[in-house]
Scaffold this active site. Sequence first.
Site, mmCIF file in Angstrom:
data_model
loop_
_atom_site.group_PDB
_atom_site.id
_atom_site.type_symbol
_atom_site.label_atom_id
_atom_site.label_comp_id
_atom_site.label_asym_id
_atom_site.label_seq_id
_atom_site.Cartn_x
_atom_site.Cartn_y
_atom_site.Cartn_z
ATOM 1 N N HIS A 78 -1.167 95.333 56.388
ATOM 2 C CA HIS A 78 -0.718 96.599 57.001
ATOM 3 C C HIS A 78 0.633 96.401 57.685
ATOM 4 O O HIS A 78 1.558 97.194 57.528
ATOM 5 C CB HIS A 78 -1.702 97.063 58.095
ATOM 6 C CG HIS A 78 -3.019 97.572 57.596
ATOM 7 N ND1 HIS A 78 -4.216 97.188 58.149
ATOM 8 C CD2 HIS A 78 -3.325 98.472 56.636
ATOM 9 C CE1 HIS A 78 -5.204 97.822 57.534
ATOM 10 N NE2 HIS A 78 -4.693 98.597 56.612
ATOM 11 N N LYS B 80 -18.624 107.016 61.329
ATOM 12 C CA LYS B 80 -18.608 105.564 61.111
ATOM 13 C C LYS B 80 -18.574 104.877 62.473
ATOM 14 O O LYS B 80 -17.902 105.345 63.375
ATOM 15 C CB LYS B 80 -17.331 105.173 60.366
ATOM 16 C CG LYS B 80 -17.499 104.976 58.885
ATOM 17 C CD LYS B 80 -16.246 104.291 58.369
ATOM 18 C CE LYS B 80 -16.184 104.233 56.863
ATOM 19 N NZ LYS B 80 -14.898 103.663 56.418
ATOM 20 N N SER C 181 -9.257 95.354 55.394
ATOM 21 C CA SER C 181 -9.941 95.428 56.692
ATOM 22 C C SER C 181 -11.439 95.160 56.518
ATOM 23 O O SER C 181 -12.043 94.454 57.323
ATOM 24 C CB SER C 181 -9.752 96.820 57.313
ATOM 25 O OG SER C 181 -8.405 97.032 57.648
#
Length: 157
Positions: free
Chosen positions: A17, A41, A128
């Site tokens: 990222h 989530k 991730s």
Amino acid sequence: MRVAVFPGSFDPVTNGHLDLIRRGAGMFDRLIIGVLVNIGKTPLFSIEERVDMLSALTREFPQISVKTFEGLLVDFVEAEGATVVLRGLRTPQDFSYELPLAQANYKLNKHADTIFLATAPEYSYISSSGVKEIFRFGGEIREMVPGIVYERLIRLK
Ligand code: PNS
């Protein structure tokens, strides 16, 4: 003025990222990192922690700002006056996933184009979700995330 949004969950921010953010920052007058508030989530890091880490990691770039968004990405892009959505591509599978999303976003907002940046090869294996799984089972993730993220992950143990 060219304004781009780099959207994502960033749970956690990875070296991949950060590389894309740094390269993207050189391409636009403003780059807004849009952190998705992912209702439903349970994240590893809270939205505040993710914004905090991204802000610290991009402090040296005056053209970068970090914001949160909920709902549709295209609405956030429009509200921010952006005309570009920046996404990274690590693999052909990423492209298969990203293409219909980019096309749906284009259908919803013709004033925003998605631009893909090829991930640097040294980061193309990092995700991730992979980092989270490796970390959960005690694997070494030091080379996959920025130092401040690594320190926070260790503190979670
Ligand atoms: O880091 P991620 O999880 O791959 O990022 C995915 C993200 C945030 C870019 C995507 O899920 C998104 O844009 N969500 C917002 C909801 C939305 O606009 N969905 C419609 C896309 S067709």
